[in-house]
Design a protein around this motif. Structure first.
Motif: not given
Length: 188
Positions: A55-72
């Motif tokens: 979940q933390r990585l997804a938030a950081k990836l979203e900051q970098i890419t401006d896209r929501k990253i699917p996480v499960g």
């Protein structure tokens, strides 16, 4: 104080909150670089702490890419090869993002890579869910001592240990603080 806390009472921190945040930021940038933008990336955390790290990585990836990253999350309990040797354990949740994993780059996320058996179980569980284009592994700590030919693609910290040592990851979501502790198993 539970059994695990007594095992770590003499433990020393090797990563603290700011260190953990920094290595997760680095891993996120590495994922974007290797995935050429992270367009088809799905993060699946292995319960318990791997889910919070995903979940933390997804938030950081979203900051970098401006896209929501699917996480499960991916429960591996029934795929473990030590079920007969351990006391019964509660099943965790498997939550696969809506678009699934077929044809996607799945990054499995876990807190500590040790023997490789947890990751082998995760690969078996993932195979029952779908057919990713590729599977990669991100871990906060790689402590060595592999029993299977498994290696992480993204490592927060390589921490060579002896078999007498223990590595305990604590995350705020589960434990109230962020730290990685290195301790010594009590002698029997």
């Amino acid at each position: 104080m539970d059994k695990q806390d007594t095992q770590h009472s003499d433990a020393r921190p090797v990563l603290e909150g700011p260190d953990i945040a920094r290595v997760l930021t680095r891993i996120a940038h590495e994922i974007v670089e290797r995935a050429k933008g992270a367009d088809d990336v799905v993060l699946l955390g292995i319960p318990t702490r791997g889910v919070f790290l995903a979940q933390r990585l997804a938030a950081k990836l979203e900051q970098i890419t401006d896209r929501k990253i699917p996480v499960g999350s991916l429960d591996i309990t029934m795929y473990r090869d030590d079920l007969r040797m351990q006391p019964p354990r509660a099943l965790a949740r498997t939550e696969i993002p809506g678009d699934g994993v077929d044809g996607r780059l799945v990054v499995l996320v876990d807190d500590v890579l040790f023997s490789g058996r947890t990751i082998r179980a995760a690969l078996d569980a993932l195979g029952d869910i779908g057919r990713p284009r590729a599977v990669q592994l991100a871990v906060l700590v790689d402590r060595g001592h592999r029993e299977l030919p498994i290696r992480a693609d993204y490592v927060g910290k390589n921490l060579p240990t002896s078999l007498r040592e223990t590595v305990k990851v604590q995350l705020a979501e589960e434990d109230g603080r962020d730290t990685v502790l290195l301790g010594v198993k009590p002698t029997q």
